[in-house]
Structures are given as C-alpha cells and as structure tokens.
Write an enzyme that holds these catalytic residues in place. Structure first.
Site, PDB file in Angstrom:
ATOM      1  N   SER A  75      -0.692 -33.186   9.651  1.00 24.79           N
ATOM      2  CA  SER A  75       0.238 -32.289   8.972  1.00 24.79           C
ATOM      3  C   SER A  75       0.958 -31.397   9.983  1.00 24.79           C
ATOM      4  CB  SER A  75      -0.516 -31.476   7.915  1.00 24.79           C
ATOM      5  OG  SER A  75       0.378 -30.882   7.003  1.00 24.79           O
ATOM      6  N   ASP A 217       0.729 -36.537   3.169  1.00 25.58           N
ATOM      7  CA  ASP A 217       0.051 -35.638   4.104  1.00 25.58           C
ATOM      8  C   ASP A 217      -1.361 -36.106   4.424  1.00 25.58           C
ATOM      9  OD1 ASP A 217      -1.437 -33.238   5.076  1.00 25.58           O
ATOM     10  OD2 ASP A 217       0.457 -32.226   4.649  1.00 25.58           O
TER      11      ASP A 217
END
Length: 357
Positions: A75, A217
């Site tokens: 991320s 993500d």
C-alpha cells in the site's frame, strides 16, 4: 545463507515487547562463506497517510549507515518503497508529502472543473471537479487513481527508472486478488502500475488489472510483508509497521458511538485489514530483526495535509532513534566484515549515496 543474531528469548509478536537485537561481526557472518555479507531488507507496511512516518524512519536508517539490499512494501509502503528503490531520498519524499495537494491527487480531481457544481466531460460526470460516474464502465464512487499514477510516473521519470528491472535496489510490492483471496507479489513491469495496484483501497479505488487478475490493496492480506523479504533472501529485516495495535484500537473505541462515526470510511478500512491478515502479521512482526512501530493512534488513513505529515515524519524519526543502537551496531558489524572487492577490508556497500543535506 544462515546467520546467528543474538536476541534474548523468543519473539511472540506485538503482544510481547520485542527484544532489542544485538549485532556483532561474528553474529552477522554467514555460515556458508565469509566472503559474503548478510542481505538486509527494508519492509514498509501499509497505512495510508501514515506512510509519512516511514520517511522519518528511513532518515535515521540512512544516518546509521545501514546498507539496504532489497525493499518490500504494501500500500503506501509500496509507494514509499518504490520511490526509495529508484533513488528518491528521504528529504525528497518529505517535501512531496508536505507540499502535494493530496485531495486533488487522490480524488482524481480535475482542477479546470473544480468551480463547477456539475459537469459532464468525455462521458464522465464531475461534481466540483471530482469524477463520480463514468458512462463507459458504469462505476459510481470508484476512483481510477489516474492522478496518482501520473504523479508517481513523473517522480520516477526524473530518476530515469520507471520499471522494476531499473531500480537501484531490488524491490517488490504486495497486492491482493480479492476473488481468489490470494496475495500477489509484483516484481516486474511498470512500477507505477504495480504501486497503484498495491494501494487500491477496496471501495475507494478501482482494482488494477495485471496479468488478467484484478488486484486491490495488499494490506487486505499482508500489511507487513516480512515473509516476502525472507523469500527474497533477506538475512536481516528492518520492518516499519504503521498499523494500529490492539491497544490503540481499544483506547480509541467508544461503545456509545457507531463504529462509522468513530472511525470514518478509511478508518473502518484500517480496522478491517487487520482482521484477515492478523495471524500473518503477528508472525511477520515476530520474524523482524529490528521492528519499528511509530505511535500513530491519533492519525488514520486519511490524515493527509502539511501539518499532519510534518508531525508523522517527526514521529517516525523519533521512534527509529529509539533503535539507534541496534541500527548502528548492525551497520558497524556489516562494515567490519571482509570485503573481497576491497583489499583494505570493510563492506562499504551503500546502494545510495550518503545523505547530503
């Protein structure tokens, strides 16, 4: 390659405080050959805006003189890690976090339309410049991340390194396939595309299609990928964890308020990603040799802005300095090893130049 790192007692995750690792030249000498030094990895966890703290920690790691041989990120950790791997220095990243218009960048806002309450352009409907509906793909409220990719690309192009095989330091980032519930390790192709996939927060950003798989993500399944660094051959891992601990959550929770009111949309995502990957995270924490966890309970995924970024960079630096002895001991132990490429000895290996303010 096997090495011996002295640390008192077994490490059982975040619940038990991690012991400080003690390094000496004899500790870090690989058992298979004295001509090779151990491989050091930097692992950067996910946490949205809290990624600013990683920049402060990187500053201290550089100052300590620890050579980094590979970088892994999830991320925002993929964003910071990818930039660091191509040679973007900590002070350049700090300037980016402190000066960038994060709202426009993250929301795909069109500056030319920001004063218009409602506008249709090229099949996309905008509300004060923010795209909310596209006639072609029928998506509502899902952002393409176009501005993010363009911004990342512009930074990487300045360094002349836009692909994985062009990085100064080997780099991998983690995304997730939500259909198969599998983590996906990205290590080839275009850096900005992979970094964008790794930060595709479900419900906020559109998934990114890579090699026929729609990816989101990576924090959903592996928010602190120490295990990936081990797979890359890392002997020593320095991990920076941005995720709220159980105690942070307990302090913040108020049963009298609905969870959405307490945390907000991105705060809920921060809370949700800790659930499916909790067991793996605990194992990864235990497996890190130097574990840096800035105290960020007052911030969340959406805490962007100059004031917040400045404070989080400071917190990251402050927390990393608590590990100064560990970091300098490691650097000194590595530099004390014989180096076959240097007749005078000393493993003077730095992928990036020493800091020049």
């Amino acid at each position: 390659m096997a090495i011996n790192i002295s640390a008192a007692g077994p490490r059982q995750g975040e619940a038990a405080k991690k012991e400080k690792a003690s390094f000496s030249a004899s500790d870090v000498v690989p058992q298979d050959s004295v001509s090779k030094r151990p491989k050091v990895a930097l692992v950067l966890g996910g946490g949205g805006a809290k990624g600013a703290a990683e920049i402060g920690a990187i500053k201290v790691i550089e100052e300590a003189g620890v050579p980094i041989d590979c970088v892994v990120g999830t991320s925002i950790g993929a964003i910071v890690g990818g930039m660091y791997a191509v040679g973007v220095r900590y002070y350049e990243m700090a300037d980016l976090f402190l000066t960038m218009n994060w709202f426009n960048t993250l929301s795909d806002r069109n500056d030319d339309l920001m004063d218009m309450p409602w506008k249709k352009k090229n099949g996309t409907f905008y509300l004060f410049g923010v795209p909310i509906y596209n006639e072609k793909d029928k998506t509502v409220g899902l952002l393409n991340g176009t501005n993010v990719v363009e911004k990342i690309d512009s930074i990487l192009k300045v360094k002349g390194r836009t692909k994985f095989d062009q990085t100064l330091i080997p780099f991998k980032c983690v995304a997730a396939d939500p259909m198969a519930m599998e983590e996906v390790i990205l290590d080839e192709g275009k850096l900005s595309e992979a970094m964008r996939a790794s930060m595709s927060i479900p419900g906020i950003y559109k998934p990114v299609k890579i090699d026929g798989r729609w990816l989101v993500d990576g924090g959903v399944l592996n928010n602190l990928p120490v295990d990936v660094a081990r797979q890359m051959g890392a002997d020593i891992v320095i991990a920076i964890d941005l995720q709220s601990s159980e105690s942070d959550e307990a302090d913040a929770d108020d049963d009298s308020e609905p969870i959405f009111n307490q945390k907000g949309l991105l705060g809920i995502f921060d809370w949700l990603i800790s659930q499916p990957q909790a067991k793996k995270r605990s194992a990864n924490i235990a497996d890190a040799d130097i574990y840096i966890k800035p105290s960020l309970s007052l911030f969340d995924f959406s805490s962007f802005g100059n004031k917040n970024a400045k404070r989080m960079i400071e917190i990251g630096e402050e927390e990393a300095r608590k590990h100064w002895d560990e970091l300098t001991n490691l650097a000194n132990a590595i530099n004390a090893l014989p180096n076959p490429d240097n007749s005078e000895g000393g493993a003077k290996y730095y992928p990036l130049k020493p800091i020049e303010e």
